[in-house]
Scaffold this motif. Structure first.
Motif: not given
Length: 149
Positions: A37, A60, A62-68, A116, A118, A124
């Motif tokens: 990472r 990617n 998960l929303r949290s992965e994409r958010a970054e 998993r 989303e 987003e």
């Protein structure tokens, strides 16, 4: 300036799609290739600092992965495009079976990624969101899933 984020399970055709549609215009950022990472972040930051168009070719899911990626890119003035590779489990399994060595994902891992998943949406922070399907001839079909009004 464009940032492209791929969303899809392993074996869904993301890397092939990159080669067909973005190879000549966008830098590919792939955790599979970069391995950590930290290295991935350095490449994303270099693209943002220099205004280089890039594609994040990871699952990617998960929303949290994409958010970054979305937050960093939008803050720097990039347009953010999401490409959602509609899960076609049987095709993904078949394509994954053709891989060799570490590129081949255990079936349990592929199905775990699917579980998993989303589904992405414009809320987003995407400027444009597309769905990518694969037809019977293994050709990619891209449709606008959602675009801003």
């Amino acid at each position: 300036m464009d940032a492209v984020i791929f969303i899809g399970i392993q074996g869904s055709g993301k890397s092939t799609f990159y080669r067909q549609h973005f190879f000549d215009t966008h830098l590919r950022i792939s955790l599979d290739m970069l391995r950590t990472r930290h290295r991935e972040r350095l490449f994303v930051e270099a693209c943002i600092a220099t205004g280089q168009r890039f594609v994040v070719d990871n699952t990617n899911v998960l929303r949290s992965e994409r958010a970054e990626y979305i937050l960093r890119a939008r803050d720097a003035g990039f347009h953010v495009h999401g490409y959602f590779f509609e899960p076609q489990v049987h095709r993904a399994i078949a394509w994954n079976e053709q891989r060799t060595g570490q590129a081949r994902i255990p079936l349990k891992g592929l199905l775990g990624t699917l579980k998993r998943m989303e589904r992405p949406n414009l809320e987003e922070g995407f400027d444009f969101l597309y769905r990518v399907d694969v037809d019977e001839a293994n050709e990619f079909i891209v449709k606008a899933l959602m675009a801003p009004a």
